[in-house]
Design a protein around this motif. Structure first.
Motif, short mmCIF file in Angstrom:
data_model
loop_
_atom_site.label_atom_id
_atom_site.label_comp_id
_atom_site.label_asym_id
_atom_site.label_seq_id
_atom_site.Cartn_x
_atom_site.Cartn_y
_atom_site.Cartn_z
N HIS A 1 0.76 -1.11 0.12
CA HIS A 1 -0.02 0.06 -0.03
C HIS A 1 0.96 1.22 0.10
N ALA B 1 2.33 1.73 -3.45
CA ALA B 1 1.29 2.32 -4.41
C ALA B 1 0.84 3.76 -4.14
N ILE C 1 1.66 -4.11 -8.56
CA ILE C 1 1.63 -2.52 -7.87
C ILE C 1 1.77 -1.67 -8.80
N LEU D 1 -5.79 -3.29 -4.49
CA LEU D 1 -4.63 -3.82 -3.94
C LEU D 1 -5.01 -4.84 -2.85
#
Length: 214
Positions: A101, A104, A163, A186
């Motif tokens: 995350h 990202a 990703i 995700l």
């Protein structure tokens, strides 16, 4: 002696201002590249950074140098996020999830082209940065795999492809719209990484080296 000290004090704010201007330009360039791609006019980047064109060119000789610095910065940030997750999370899969995350948030998909246009992949500094990132992300995945939380048939290349693809802007839409669904999708992807696997994957796990093949 006193005059020299005074000159040094006068020089210090100038150096601080120059550092701040450089940081503003890098941040503005990153945002502009994410939104508009690597061909965004340099004067637009200078305007976004709140500096003049001359200031931008004092720090960066040309577009290629600016792209190189922005791409290097993003690569370093992604690696730092992986290292922080590895050091701070006690649960192996949670460390992996956190890294995915945070990576990202760096919008690697939108910046992906910079890694090709701005990098000489054989430059020693680039090689060292890539190896550092590969090592720490591999460790994250190995830890999750050894704790029986990560399915055994995925590689670091699979992770980075996902990703990258999930942080690209959707064709025909404004780049900012990706924020609406990026982390949601995700999380769906991460659920698919969990062991035990619910299906058999086709092909073989993707390596980091394969991603560098043009």
């Amino acid at each position: 002696m006193g005059g020299m000290a005074t000159a040094e004090r006068r020089g210090q704010p100038a150096r601080v201002d120059a550092t701040r201007n450089r940081e503003r330009i890098i941040a503005a360039a990153r945002e502009a590249f994410v939104e508009q791609g690597p061909t965004v006019p340099l004067d637009a980047i200078a305007h976004r950074a709140g500096v003049g064109n001359a200031t931008l060119y004092r720090h960066f000789a040309d577009r290629h140098e600016l792209i190189h610095v922005v791409a290097s910065y993003s690569l370093a940030r992604i690696t730092e996020q992986a290292e922080s997750a590895l050091a701070e999370e006690t649960d192996a899969f949670e460390a992996l999830r956190r890294f995915v995350h945070r990576a990202a948030d760096e919008r690697v998909g939108a910046l992906c082209s910079l890694l090709y246009e701005g990098f000489d992949k054989n430059d020693p500094h680039v090689v060292a940065a890539r190896l550092r990132m590969e090592a720490v992300v591999t460790e994250l995945m190995d830890n999750a795999r050894e704790s029986a939380q990560l399915r055994p048939d995925v590689g670091i290349g699979d992770l980075m492809v996902a990703i990258t693809q999930l942080t690209r802007p959707v064709a025909g839409t404004a780049c900012v719209h990706v924020e609406r669904f990026m982390h949601r999708h995700l999380q769906i992807f991460l659920d698919g990484l969990r062991a035990p696997a619910r299906s058999e994957l086709s092909g073989t796990a993707v390596t980091f080296e394969e991603l560098e093949t043009r």
